[in-house]
Design a protein around this motif. Structure first.
Motif, PDB file in Angstrom:
ATOM      1  N   ARG A 143      87.951 104.332  16.725  1.00  0.00           N
ATOM      2  CA  ARG A 143      87.814 105.715  17.579  1.00  0.00           C
ATOM      3  C   ARG A 143      88.185 106.752  17.238  1.00  0.00           C
ATOM      4  N   ARG A 144      88.516 107.388  16.379  1.00  0.00           N
ATOM      5  CA  ARG A 144      87.583 108.507  15.586  1.00  0.00           C
ATOM      6  C   ARG A 144      85.724 109.252  15.926  1.00  0.00           C
ATOM      7  N   VAL A 145      85.429 108.014  15.653  1.00  0.00           N
ATOM      8  CA  VAL A 145      83.774 107.866  16.438  1.00  0.00           C
ATOM      9  C   VAL A 145      83.669 108.060  17.293  1.00  0.00           C
ATOM     10  N   GLN A 146      84.424 106.976  17.980  1.00  0.00           N
ATOM     11  CA  GLN A 146      83.533 107.249  19.588  1.00  0.00           C
ATOM     12  C   GLN A 146      84.193 109.006  20.170  1.00  0.00           C
ATOM     13  N   ASN A 147      85.843 109.695  19.401  1.00  0.00           N
ATOM     14  CA  ASN A 147      86.130 110.780  20.093  1.00  0.00           C
ATOM     15  C   ASN A 147      84.978 111.677  19.269  1.00  0.00           C
ATOM     16  N   ALA A 148      84.280 111.390  17.968  1.00  0.00           N
ATOM     17  CA  ALA A 148      83.657 112.376  17.379  1.00  0.00           C
ATOM     18  C   ALA A 148      85.300 114.021  16.751  1.00  0.00           C
ATOM     19  N   HIS A 149      85.989 113.579  16.077  1.00  0.00           N
ATOM     20  CA  HIS A 149      86.856 114.191  15.247  1.00  0.00           C
ATOM     21  C   HIS A 149      87.751 113.053  14.990  1.00  0.00           C
ATOM     22  N   HIS A 150      88.655 113.855  13.876  1.00  0.00           N
ATOM     23  CA  HIS A 150      89.607 113.638  13.109  1.00  0.00           C
ATOM     24  C   HIS A 150      90.669 113.111  14.242  1.00  0.00           C
ATOM     25  N   SER A 151      92.225 112.140  14.026  1.00  0.00           N
ATOM     26  CA  SER A 151      93.084 112.432  14.967  1.00  0.00           C
ATOM     27  C   SER A 151      94.214 112.684  13.858  1.00  0.00           C
ATOM     28  N   PHE A 152      95.335 113.843  14.596  1.00  0.00           N
ATOM     29  CA  PHE A 152      96.635 114.107  12.914  1.00  0.00           C
ATOM     30  C   PHE A 152      97.717 114.657  14.483  1.00  0.00           C
ATOM     31  N   VAL A 153      98.534 114.379  13.287  1.00  0.00           N
ATOM     32  CA  VAL A 153      99.420 115.404  14.273  1.00  0.00           C
ATOM     33  C   VAL A 153      99.423 116.673  13.457  1.00  0.00           C
ATOM     34  N   LYS A 171     102.290 108.722  15.841  1.00  0.00           N
ATOM     35  CA  LYS A 171     101.664 107.913  14.774  1.00  0.00           C
ATOM     36  C   LYS A 171     100.738 107.174  15.675  1.00  0.00           C
ATOM     37  N   LEU A 172     101.567 106.554  17.244  1.00  0.00           N
ATOM     38  CA  LEU A 172     100.947 105.355  17.712  1.00  0.00           C
ATOM     39  C   LEU A 172      99.851 106.690  19.086  1.00  0.00           C
ATOM     40  N   PHE A 173      99.283 107.749  18.356  1.00  0.00           N
ATOM     41  CA  PHE A 173      98.901 108.255  19.667  1.00  0.00           C
ATOM     42  C   PHE A 173      97.711 109.068  17.765  1.00  0.00           C
ATOM     43  N   VAL A 174      97.909 108.565  16.311  1.00  0.00           N
ATOM     44  CA  VAL A 174      96.907 108.689  15.474  1.00  0.00           C
ATOM     45  C   VAL A 174      95.814 108.484  15.852  1.00  0.00           C
ATOM     46  N   ASP A 175      96.934 106.626  16.091  1.00  0.00           N
ATOM     47  CA  ASP A 175      95.396 105.267  16.617  1.00  0.00           C
ATOM     48  C   ASP A 175      95.537 106.092  16.910  1.00  0.00           C
ATOM     49  N   SER A 176      95.365 106.446  18.039  1.00  0.00           N
ATOM     50  CA  SER A 176      94.869 105.853  19.166  1.00  0.00           C
ATOM     51  C   SER A 176      93.395 107.421  19.266  1.00  0.00           C
ATOM     52  N   GLY A 177      93.621 108.104  17.827  1.00  0.00           N
ATOM     53  CA  GLY A 177      92.495 109.101  17.737  1.00  0.00           C
ATOM     54  C   GLY A 177      92.419 109.779  18.221  1.00  0.00           C
ATOM     55  N   GLN A 178      93.473 110.222  18.638  1.00  0.00           N
ATOM     56  CA  GLN A 178      93.880 111.768  19.188  1.00  0.00           C
ATOM     57  C   GLN A 178      94.710 112.809  18.512  1.00  0.00           C
ATOM     58  N   VAL A 179      94.111 113.731  18.486  1.00  0.00           N
ATOM     59  CA  VAL A 179      95.553 115.078  17.943  1.00  0.00           C
ATOM     60  C   VAL A 179      96.778 114.874  18.670  1.00  0.00           C
ATOM     61  N   VAL A 180      98.082 115.200  17.847  1.00  0.00           N
ATOM     62  CA  VAL A 180      99.103 114.660  19.032  1.00  0.00           C
ATOM     63  C   VAL A 180      99.431 116.797  18.130  1.00  0.00           C
ATOM     64  N   LEU A 181     100.217 117.785  19.480  1.00  0.00           N
ATOM     65  CA  LEU A 181     100.358 118.844  19.217  1.00  0.00           C
ATOM     66  C   LEU A 181     102.469 118.484  19.258  1.00  0.00           C
ATOM     67  N   THR A 182     103.111 118.619  18.091  1.00  0.00           N
ATOM     68  CA  THR A 182     104.854 118.065  18.841  1.00  0.00           C
ATOM     69  C   THR A 182     105.144 119.240  18.651  1.00  0.00           C
ATOM     70  N   ALA A 183     105.650 120.332  19.800  1.00  0.00           N
ATOM     71  CA  ALA A 183     106.784 120.660  19.814  1.00  0.00           C
ATOM     72  C   ALA A 183     108.656 120.772  19.936  1.00  0.00           C
ATOM     73  N   PHE A 184     108.694 120.662  18.977  1.00  0.00           N
ATOM     74  CA  PHE A 184     110.344 120.124  18.615  1.00  0.00           C
ATOM     75  C   PHE A 184     111.177 121.453  17.269  1.00  0.00           C
ATOM     76  N   ILE A 185     112.244 121.022  17.599  1.00  0.00           N
ATOM     77  CA  ILE A 185     112.814 122.438  16.975  1.00  0.00           C
ATOM     78  C   ILE A 185     112.766 121.586  15.246  1.00  0.00           C
ATOM     79  N   SER A 186     113.270 120.088  15.825  1.00  0.00           N
ATOM     80  CA  SER A 186     113.559 119.362  14.376  1.00  0.00           C
ATOM     81  C   SER A 186     114.083 120.362  12.920  1.00  0.00           C
ATOM     82  N   PRO A 187     115.835 120.329  13.247  1.00  0.00           N
ATOM     83  CA  PRO A 187     116.193 121.840  11.977  1.00  0.00           C
ATOM     84  C   PRO A 187     116.385 120.594  10.520  1.00  0.00           C
ATOM     85  N   PHE A 188     116.125 119.418  10.965  1.00  0.00           N
ATOM     86  CA  PHE A 188     116.308 118.939   9.690  1.00  0.00           C
ATOM     87  C   PHE A 188     115.307 118.326   8.463  1.00  0.00           C
TER      88      PHE A 188
END
Length: 199
Positions: free
Chosen positions: A19-29, A93-110
């Motif tokens: 999927r990264r080859v198809q999208n022509a870019h790395h996938s990550f969070v 992780k599923l988004f990364v597996d699909s070859g996309q960049v995922v941007l998460t916006a969470f307080i995630s305090p811990f």
């Protein structure tokens, strides 16, 4: 609720490498963490627009939006917050597996919860971005009126007031939204991602 024991992982015929080859870019969070009102969602969405214009497939997972659907059964106790972040980590992780960049916006305090998500992914698939902003400035902004409600006792376990926020010790990147505009923060992040060949 007990976990099911009658499940088996099914390997997919199309791997994330294909999927990264198809999208022509790395996938990550890109994991944006910070206090309420620090600018996480604003910066994440502006960065998403920039990546889209550059032909990079991406998706924003926002704390409020996720709680309308996937996590609408969770409250804001420490236990529920941990489960909230665990679920988001798995979805990311599923988004990364699909070859996309995922941007998460969470307080995630811990810290522990953020590390759990980091450990779900490969070394080059998780970028922790600390959206740093003094709580006084976050309270001045208070776009949703939450700090005032927390100060008035209408909201319990509010991060920064009566529930702790554990600052990242070694984030990959820090943006200071009280010192720089949204556009400047995005440019800083694009430079970081480009220099390290993420994009």
């Amino acid at each position: 609720m007990a976990a099911s024991t009658n499940v088996t992982w099914h390997d997919l015929s199309l791997t994330k490498e294909f999927r990264r080859v198809q999208n022509a870019h790395h996938s990550f969070v890109i994991w944006f963490t910070g206090l309420s009102g620090s600018g996480k969602s604003t910066v994440a969405n502006e960065l998403a627009n920039r990546l889209y214009k550059d032909g990079i497939s991406n998706y924003v997972l926002d704390g409020d939006n996720i709680r309308h659907g996937l996590n609408n059964d969770l409250g804001f106790s420490e236990e529920d917050r941990k489960e909230n972040i665990r679920r988001i980590g798995e979805v990311s992780k599923l988004f990364v597996d699909s070859g996309q960049v995922v941007l998460t916006a969470f307080i995630s305090p811990f810290k522990e919860d953020r590390e759990i998500v980091r450990n779900l992914l490969e070394v080059d698939e998780f970028i922790e971005v600390y959206v740093k902003c003094p709580i006084e400035e976050c309270e001045n902004r208070d776009p949703k009126g939450l700090y005032q409600k927390a100060r008035n006792g209408l909201i319990k376990d509010f991060t920064g007031i009566d529930s702790p926020y554990e600052e990242p010790e070694n984030p990959e990147f820090v943006v200071e939204t009280d010192r720089f505009s949204t556009e400047e923060c995005v440019e800083q992040l694009v430079s970081y991602l480009t220099e390290r060949n993420f994009i």
